[in-house]
Design a protein around this motif. Sequence first.
Motif, mmCIF file in Angstrom:
data_model
loop_
_atom_site.group_PDB
_atom_site.id
_atom_site.type_symbol
_atom_site.label_atom_id
_atom_site.label_comp_id
_atom_site.label_asym_id
_atom_site.label_seq_id
_atom_site.Cartn_x
_atom_site.Cartn_y
_atom_site.Cartn_z
ATOM 1 N N THR A 13 33.827 35.638 38.380
ATOM 2 C CA THR A 13 35.644 36.610 38.218
ATOM 3 C C THR A 13 35.952 35.691 39.645
ATOM 4 O O THR A 13 37.605 36.665 39.306
ATOM 5 C CB THR A 13 34.962 38.163 39.377
ATOM 6 O OG1 THR A 13 34.257 38.792 38.334
ATOM 7 C CG2 THR A 13 36.267 38.885 39.520
ATOM 8 N N VAL A 52 40.389 43.304 37.325
ATOM 9 C CA VAL A 52 39.621 41.861 37.210
ATOM 10 C C VAL A 52 38.003 41.444 37.697
ATOM 11 O O VAL A 52 37.347 41.269 37.872
ATOM 12 C CB VAL A 52 40.209 40.578 37.504
ATOM 13 C CG1 VAL A 52 41.494 40.384 36.333
ATOM 14 C CG2 VAL A 52 40.813 40.611 38.607
ATOM 15 N N THR A 53 38.109 42.943 38.221
ATOM 16 C CA THR A 53 36.920 42.821 39.083
ATOM 17 C C THR A 53 36.254 44.372 38.554
ATOM 18 O O THR A 53 36.211 44.974 38.073
ATOM 19 C CB THR A 53 37.298 43.139 41.161
ATOM 20 O OG1 THR A 53 37.894 44.627 40.339
ATOM 21 C CG2 THR A 53 37.929 42.335 41.491
ATOM 22 N N ASP A 57 31.728 43.700 42.539
ATOM 23 C CA ASP A 57 32.420 42.908 43.859
ATOM 24 C C ASP A 57 32.971 43.424 45.293
ATOM 25 O O ASP A 57 33.818 44.838 45.055
ATOM 26 C CB ASP A 57 33.783 42.462 43.113
ATOM 27 C CG ASP A 57 32.977 41.594 41.817
ATOM 28 O OD1 ASP A 57 32.590 40.773 42.392
ATOM 29 O OD2 ASP A 57 33.856 41.871 40.486
#
Length: 87
Positions: A13, A52-53, A57
């Motif tokens: 990521t 996107v995480t 994260d």
Amino acid sequence: MYVICVYDVNEKTCAKVMKILRRYLFHIQKSVFEGTLTPKQFSTLKEELHKVTSDEDSILFYFSYNEKQIYKEGLDKVNESLNILID
């Protein structure tokens, strides 16, 4: 508002997170970005990062609405000191 972003994300990521952050903030150190954003830009940035995480994260934001209430002093080994953030 003045924003500092620090993150610890999965290796897969990391490149995506950095790419998004570079569009909004200045890259300071490995996983540290800072800059001035409008509330709308801040909201959009968080939405893009959320896409996107994953739950593993970690992305943290420190912000101040008044840059006069935040002080930053930075010196590295070349200058024989360390980074300090005081508000």
